[in-house]
Design a protein around this motif. Sequence first.
Motif, short mmCIF file in Angstrom:
data_model
loop_
_atom_site.label_atom_id
_atom_site.label_comp_id
_atom_site.label_asym_id
_atom_site.label_seq_id
_atom_site.Cartn_x
_atom_site.Cartn_y
_atom_site.Cartn_z
N ALA A 18 0.83 -1.21 0.00
CA ALA A 18 0.00 0.00 0.00
C ALA A 18 0.86 1.25 0.00
O ALA A 18 0.58 2.22 -0.72
CB ALA A 18 -0.92 -0.02 1.22
N SER B 99 -8.18 4.33 -1.45
CA SER B 99 -8.78 3.11 -1.99
C SER B 99 -7.77 2.36 -2.86
O SER B 99 -7.69 1.12 -2.81
CB SER B 99 -10.03 3.45 -2.80
N ALA B 100 -6.98 3.08 -3.63
CA ALA B 100 -5.96 2.45 -4.47
C ALA B 100 -4.89 1.78 -3.61
O ALA B 100 -4.44 0.67 -3.90
CB ALA B 100 -5.32 3.49 -5.39
N ALA C 282 -5.25 0.66 -0.52
CA ALA C 282 -5.83 -0.50 0.14
C ALA C 282 -6.01 -1.66 -0.83
O ALA C 282 -5.77 -2.82 -0.49
CB ALA C 282 -7.17 -0.12 0.77
N ALA C 283 -6.44 -1.34 -2.06
CA ALA C 283 -6.61 -2.38 -3.08
C ALA C 283 -5.28 -3.06 -3.38
O ALA C 283 -5.19 -4.29 -3.51
CB ALA C 283 -7.20 -1.78 -4.35
N ALA D 241 -4.76 -1.20 -7.97
CA ALA D 241 -4.66 0.22 -7.65
C ALA D 241 -5.26 1.08 -8.75
O ALA D 241 -5.97 2.07 -8.48
CB ALA D 241 -3.20 0.60 -7.42
N ALA E 102 -9.09 1.19 -8.68
CA ALA E 102 -9.60 2.06 -7.61
C ALA E 102 -9.46 3.53 -7.98
O ALA E 102 -10.38 4.33 -7.75
CB ALA E 102 -8.87 1.76 -6.31
N THR F 183 -14.97 -0.51 -2.31
CA THR F 183 -14.47 -0.40 -3.68
C THR F 183 -13.06 -0.99 -3.78
O THR F 183 -12.72 -1.66 -4.77
CB THR F 183 -14.45 1.07 -4.13
N ALA F 184 -12.24 -0.76 -2.77
CA ALA F 184 -10.88 -1.30 -2.77
C ALA F 184 -10.90 -2.82 -2.82
O ALA F 184 -10.12 -3.46 -3.54
CB ALA F 184 -10.12 -0.82 -1.54
#
Length: 465
Positions: A316, A344-345, A347-348, A366, A369, A399-400
């Motif tokens: 992350a 969110s990116a 976390a994804a 990423a 997101a 979303t992630a």
Amino acid sequence: MFSIGIGPSSSHTVGPMRAALAFAEDVQAAGDLSRVASVTVDLHGSLGATGRGHGSDRAVVLGLLGERPELVDPDAVEARLDAVARERELPLLGVHRVPFDPDADVRLLVQSLPAHPNGMVFTARDAAGDVVAERTSYSVGGGFVRNHPLEPDAPVVGTGEGLPHAFRTGEELLEHCRSTGLGVADLVRRNEESLRPGDEVDAGLLRIFAAMAACVDHGLVTDGVLPGGLGVRRRAPRLHTQLLAEEGNSSDDALHAMDWVSLFALAVNEENAAGGRVVTAPTNGAAGIVPAVLHFYRRFVPGADDAGTVRFLLAAGGIGIVLKETGSISGAEVGCQGEVGSASAMAAAGLAAVLGGTPEQVENAAEIAVEHHLGLTCDPVGGLVQIPCIERNAVGATTAIHAARTAMRGDGSHVVSLDTAIATMRQTGAHMRSEYKETSLGGLALTVVGRGARPVTVGVNVPEC
């Protein structure tokens, strides 16, 4: 990319506190503290427009008092600020008292300074009114501060010279992974270990997770109404009670885990809105997303452990470096796409990494997101980090997870690269009107009239929120 501070905003609270502290410490280092007879602070642009709702006015006073975001006791803040207001006196760095009226000497000015929408001007004068010291600083997102003239942004760990695998872009990150055979988390670890021993890397990241977990735990049991006048009641304690009561009876509910993800995000961002201790990840306004997805991993992914938690945060953080270096994590600069979209990116990417994703799949997660947060405005109602910010973190966290799952179902190949999505974010932010970039002058902040929010006349009757 992760730092411990207090809410409600990294760019509006943490950054201004650091800037004020640095100004006072530099005056002291120059031997001029005893000459100071008055101090004024001008908060410009987004800081001026939402200063009281975001706590910027309070943050600069705390910084002048000598407080640091990572060490200040949230429970002691009110008493310290009340003493300054009551006594009309400010003990600079706790040692030199000067007359000070917080309402008059911290001025909120909507007009932005040329270099950045989050500008501050600190001025110290002597008894004759002559300037002892003056500085213009900018809070550029995530608690980072730069001074005028606009000095180069301090490089984060991935971009510094002398690192074994320095990178700024997503493509550079992938190239290093391809040439070394390392995953994203392992490559970021190599860079970290060139600066400090590996056990310190692990311990530092687990301290970050411990702070995230403490924030979640406190948010789960702390009830009441959030400050600021909107009348927003904390929802995390009630939702937590409901989910605990459903334990063992939720096997048929395919979305049960998503309720927990939302709970974790709500708990963190309600703490942030109340001025509690949070981890900037990469900002306070988006502080609930990485902890929520990380808690999802710890609770619902078989085999989750501390080693996986470290890998999650390393991956992350690697994506966070790319976002900060080539995009923006400042809501005042590009809107909430730069805060919730970036978080969110990150976390994804972290989730994809611990699920065994290849570097290409991590980068794809990423990118998904970022792409699907493009154009997201920052429109806090009443200048408070509550509506829509708290729920927005819950949505960003789910979303992630969807982004990571989608990427893991593919082979990592995709049309839009992370770098392209980030460049689009910057371009979109540049074209976005200032009303939609953390000024509370557009969007929901304009059309929703909440209790305590700035009254606004609109074309239709809007009920209270």
